[in-house]
Design a protein around this motif. Structure first.
Motif, PDB file in Angstrom:
ATOM      1  N   GLN A   5       3.000  11.460  -8.497  1.00  6.46           N
ATOM      2  CA  GLN A   5       4.136  11.591  -7.673  1.00  6.46           C
ATOM      3  C   GLN A   5       4.141  10.822  -6.374  1.00  6.46           C
ATOM      4  O   GLN A   5       4.888  10.510  -5.816  1.00  6.46           O
ATOM      5  N   ARG A   6       2.858   9.869  -6.423  1.00  3.80           N
ATOM      6  CA  ARG A   6       2.657   8.744  -5.540  1.00  3.80           C
ATOM      7  C   ARG A   6       2.078   7.693  -6.026  1.00  3.80           C
ATOM      8  O   ARG A   6       1.067   7.782  -6.919  1.00  3.80           O
ATOM      9  N   PRO A   7       2.215   6.541  -5.580  1.00  9.69           N
ATOM     10  CA  PRO A   7       1.278   5.081  -6.093  1.00  9.69           C
ATOM     11  C   PRO A   7      -0.189   5.390  -5.615  1.00  9.69           C
ATOM     12  O   PRO A   7      -0.517   6.177  -4.782  1.00  9.69           O
ATOM     13  N   ILE A   8      -1.149   4.553  -6.441  1.00  8.64           N
ATOM     14  CA  ILE A   8      -2.428   4.603  -5.883  1.00  8.64           C
ATOM     15  C   ILE A   8      -2.606   3.797  -4.796  1.00  8.64           C
ATOM     16  O   ILE A   8      -1.908   2.699  -4.528  1.00  8.64           O
ATOM     17  N   GLY A   9      -3.403   4.664  -3.823  1.00 10.01           N
ATOM     18  CA  GLY A   9      -3.807   3.955  -2.486  1.00 10.01           C
ATOM     19  C   GLY A   9      -4.812   2.901  -2.563  1.00 10.01           C
ATOM     20  O   GLY A   9      -5.675   2.783  -3.309  1.00 10.01           O
ATOM     21  N   ILE A  10      -4.576   1.916  -1.773  1.00  9.32           N
ATOM     22  CA  ILE A  10      -5.547   0.800  -1.456  1.00  9.32           C
ATOM     23  C   ILE A  10      -6.314   0.857  -0.262  1.00  9.32           C
ATOM     24  O   ILE A  10      -5.635   1.126   0.717  1.00  9.32           O
ATOM     25  N   SER A  11      -7.645   0.601  -0.088  1.00 10.39           N
ATOM     26  CA  SER A  11      -8.449   0.919   0.773  1.00 10.39           C
ATOM     27  C   SER A  11      -8.322  -0.252   1.604  1.00 10.39           C
ATOM     28  O   SER A  11      -8.348  -1.476   0.998  1.00 10.39           O
ATOM     29  N   THR A  12      -8.194   0.038   2.883  1.00  5.19           N
ATOM     30  CA  THR A  12      -8.066  -1.330   3.932  1.00  5.19           C
ATOM     31  C   THR A  12      -9.441  -1.377   4.212  1.00  5.19           C
ATOM     32  O   THR A  12      -9.928  -2.823   4.833  1.00  5.19           O
ATOM     33  N   ASP A  13     -10.524  -0.715   3.988  1.00 10.40           N
ATOM     34  CA  ASP A  13     -11.858  -1.043   4.559  1.00 10.40           C
ATOM     35  C   ASP A  13     -12.832  -1.472   3.324  1.00 10.40           C
ATOM     36  O   ASP A  13     -13.925  -2.300   3.827  1.00 10.40           O
ATOM     37  N   VAL A  14     -12.837  -1.145   2.109  1.00 13.32           N
ATOM     38  CA  VAL A  14     -13.577  -1.466   0.838  1.00 13.32           C
ATOM     39  C   VAL A  14     -12.704  -2.247  -0.045  1.00 13.32           C
ATOM     40  O   VAL A  14     -12.005  -1.611  -0.640  1.00 13.32           O
ATOM     41  N   ARG A  15     -13.150  -3.592  -0.333  1.00 10.96           N
ATOM     42  CA  ARG A  15     -12.396  -3.916  -1.136  1.00 10.96           C
ATOM     43  C   ARG A  15     -12.524  -3.672  -2.696  1.00 10.96           C
ATOM     44  O   ARG A  15     -13.384  -3.169  -3.247  1.00 10.96           O
ATOM     45  N   ASP A  16     -11.133  -3.704  -3.268  1.00 12.29           N
ATOM     46  CA  ASP A  16     -11.068  -3.147  -4.755  1.00 12.29           C
ATOM     47  C   ASP A  16     -10.962  -1.567  -4.876  1.00 12.29           C
ATOM     48  O   ASP A  16     -11.121  -1.283  -5.978  1.00 12.29           O
ATOM     49  N   LEU A  17     -11.186  -0.920  -3.616  1.00 11.36           N
ATOM     50  CA  LEU A  17     -11.291   0.412  -3.910  1.00 11.36           C
ATOM     51  C   LEU A  17     -10.117   0.929  -3.961  1.00 11.36           C
ATOM     52  O   LEU A  17      -8.986   0.744  -3.009  1.00 11.36           O
ATOM     53  N   ARG A  18      -9.716   2.079  -4.755  1.00  9.03           N
ATOM     54  CA  ARG A  18      -8.412   2.626  -5.232  1.00  9.03           C
ATOM     55  C   ARG A  18      -8.741   4.057  -4.905  1.00  9.03           C
ATOM     56  O   ARG A  18      -9.511   4.730  -5.691  1.00  9.03           O
ATOM     57  N   ARG A  19      -7.588   4.912  -4.545  1.00  6.64           N
ATOM     58  CA  ARG A  19      -7.822   6.238  -4.303  1.00  6.64           C
ATOM     59  C   ARG A  19      -6.222   6.673  -4.748  1.00  6.64           C
ATOM     60  O   ARG A  19      -5.355   6.214  -4.438  1.00  6.64           O
ATOM     61  N   GLY A  20      -6.361   8.135  -5.612  1.00  9.47           N
ATOM     62  CA  GLY A  20      -4.969   8.820  -5.928  1.00  9.47           C
ATOM     63  C   GLY A  20      -5.143   9.918  -6.726  1.00  9.47           C
ATOM     64  O   GLY A  20      -6.385  10.557  -6.246  1.00  9.47           O
ATOM     65  N   SER A  21      -4.321  10.372  -6.966  1.00  6.35           N
ATOM     66  CA  SER A  21      -4.162  11.690  -8.013  1.00  6.35           C
ATOM     67  C   SER A  21      -3.182  11.595  -8.980  1.00  6.35           C
ATOM     68  O   SER A  21      -2.260  10.855  -8.917  1.00  6.35           O
ATOM     69  N   PHE A  22      -3.394  12.565  -9.786  1.00  9.42           N
ATOM     70  CA  PHE A  22      -2.489  12.852 -11.190  1.00  9.42           C
ATOM     71  C   PHE A  22      -2.182  14.300 -11.247  1.00  9.42           C
ATOM     72  O   PHE A  22      -3.369  15.078 -10.960  1.00  9.42           O
ATOM     73  N   GLN A  23      -1.249  14.526 -12.083  1.00  5.67           N
ATOM     74  CA  GLN A  23      -0.952  15.989 -12.451  1.00  5.67           C
ATOM     75  C   GLN A  23      -1.187  16.030 -14.067  1.00  5.67           C
ATOM     76  O   GLN A  23      -0.366  15.281 -14.474  1.00  5.67           O
ATOM     77  N   VAL A  24      -1.735  17.085 -14.537  1.00  8.87           N
ATOM     78  CA  VAL A  24      -1.853  17.282 -15.862  1.00  8.87           C
ATOM     79  C   VAL A  24      -1.263  18.606 -16.161  1.00  8.87           C
ATOM     80  O   VAL A  24      -1.193  19.729 -15.396  1.00  8.87           O
TER      81      VAL A  24
END
Length: 89
Positions: A5-24
Protein backbone atom coordinates in the motif's frame (compact mmCIF):
# COMPACT_ATOMS: atom_id res chain seq x y z
CA UNK A 1 -1.46 -12.49 -4.00
CA UNK A 2 1.16 -10.00 -2.80
CA UNK A 3 0.36 -6.32 -2.48
CA UNK A 4 1.85 -3.16 -0.99
CA UNK A 5 0.00 0.00 0.00
CA UNK A 6 3.00 2.32 0.12
CA UNK A 7 6.37 2.76 -1.58
CA UNK A 8 9.65 1.50 -0.15
CA UNK A 9 11.20 4.01 2.25
CA UNK A 10 14.71 5.37 1.74
CA UNK A 11 16.88 5.96 4.80
CA UNK A 12 18.34 9.44 5.16
CA UNK A 13 20.93 8.14 7.66
CA UNK A 14 22.31 4.95 6.11
CA UNK A 15 23.28 4.83 2.46
CA UNK A 16 21.33 2.26 0.39
CA UNK A 17 19.15 1.19 3.36
CA UNK A 18 15.51 0.57 2.47
CA UNK A 19 12.48 -0.21 4.67
CA UNK A 20 9.04 -1.35 3.72
CA UNK A 21 6.17 -3.73 4.09
CA UNK A 22 3.97 -5.93 1.99
CA UNK A 23 0.85 -7.99 2.47
CA UNK A 24 0.31 -11.61 1.43
CA UNK A 25 -3.27 -12.73 0.86
CA UNK A 26 -4.04 -16.45 0.67
CA UNK A 27 -7.40 -17.73 -0.60
CA UNK A 28 -9.16 -21.03 -0.06
CA UNK A 29 -12.64 -22.54 0.07
CA UNK A 30 -12.34 -23.01 3.86
CA UNK A 31 -11.05 -21.11 6.88
CA UNK A 32 -8.65 -23.96 7.62
CA UNK A 33 -7.30 -23.97 4.06
CA UNK A 34 -6.77 -20.19 3.99
CA UNK A 35 -5.00 -20.27 7.37
CA UNK A 36 -2.81 -23.20 6.27
CA UNK A 37 -1.88 -21.45 3.01
CA UNK A 38 -0.95 -18.23 4.83
CA UNK A 39 1.11 -20.20 7.38
CA UNK A 40 2.89 -21.96 4.50
CA UNK A 41 3.99 -18.56 3.18
CA UNK A 42 5.23 -17.56 6.65
CA UNK A 43 7.19 -20.82 6.95
CA UNK A 44 8.68 -20.51 3.46
CA UNK A 45 9.75 -16.86 3.82
CA UNK A 46 13.45 -16.44 4.60
CA UNK A 47 14.26 -14.24 7.60
CA UNK A 48 17.14 -12.57 5.82
CA UNK A 49 19.94 -13.09 3.33
CA UNK A 50 20.82 -12.06 -0.20
CA UNK A 51 18.04 -12.04 -2.79
CA UNK A 52 19.17 -10.59 -6.10
CA UNK A 53 20.78 -7.21 -5.42
CA UNK A 54 19.15 -6.88 -1.98
CA UNK A 55 20.76 -7.96 1.30
CA UNK A 56 17.82 -8.44 3.67
CA UNK A 57 18.63 -7.67 7.30
CA UNK A 58 15.01 -8.05 8.46
CA UNK A 59 12.14 -9.94 6.83
CA UNK A 60 9.39 -11.15 9.13
CA UNK A 61 5.62 -11.43 9.56
CA UNK A 62 3.99 -8.86 11.85
CA UNK A 63 1.15 -11.12 13.03
CA UNK A 64 -0.63 -14.45 12.71
CA UNK A 65 -2.89 -14.88 9.64
CA UNK A 66 -5.96 -12.64 9.82
CA UNK A 67 -9.05 -14.39 8.44
CA UNK A 68 -11.79 -12.50 6.63
CA UNK A 69 -15.43 -13.51 6.12
CA UNK A 70 -16.40 -15.33 2.94
CA UNK A 71 -15.97 -13.04 -0.08
CA UNK A 72 -18.43 -12.35 -2.90
CA UNK A 73 -16.38 -14.84 -4.93
CA UNK A 74 -17.22 -17.51 -2.31
CA UNK A 75 -13.67 -17.87 -0.97
CA UNK A 76 -12.06 -17.27 2.41
CA UNK A 77 -9.05 -14.95 2.58
CA UNK A 78 -6.25 -14.86 5.14
CA UNK A 79 -3.76 -12.00 5.16
CA UNK A 80 -0.34 -11.55 6.73
CA UNK A 81 1.64 -8.31 6.73
CA UNK A 82 5.44 -8.53 6.49
CA UNK A 83 8.09 -5.94 7.32
CA UNK A 84 11.50 -5.78 5.72
CA UNK A 85 14.75 -3.88 5.84
CA UNK A 86 17.39 -4.38 3.17
CA UNK A 87 20.59 -2.87 1.86
CA UNK A 88 20.84 -2.37 -1.89
CA UNK A 89 24.10 -4.01 -3.01
Amino acid sequence: MVTSQRPIGISTDVRDLRRGSFQVIARSATHEGARAAANSVIDAMPTGGQIGDMLFRVLHPEHEPLLYPRSDGNSIEASVNFKFVYIAT
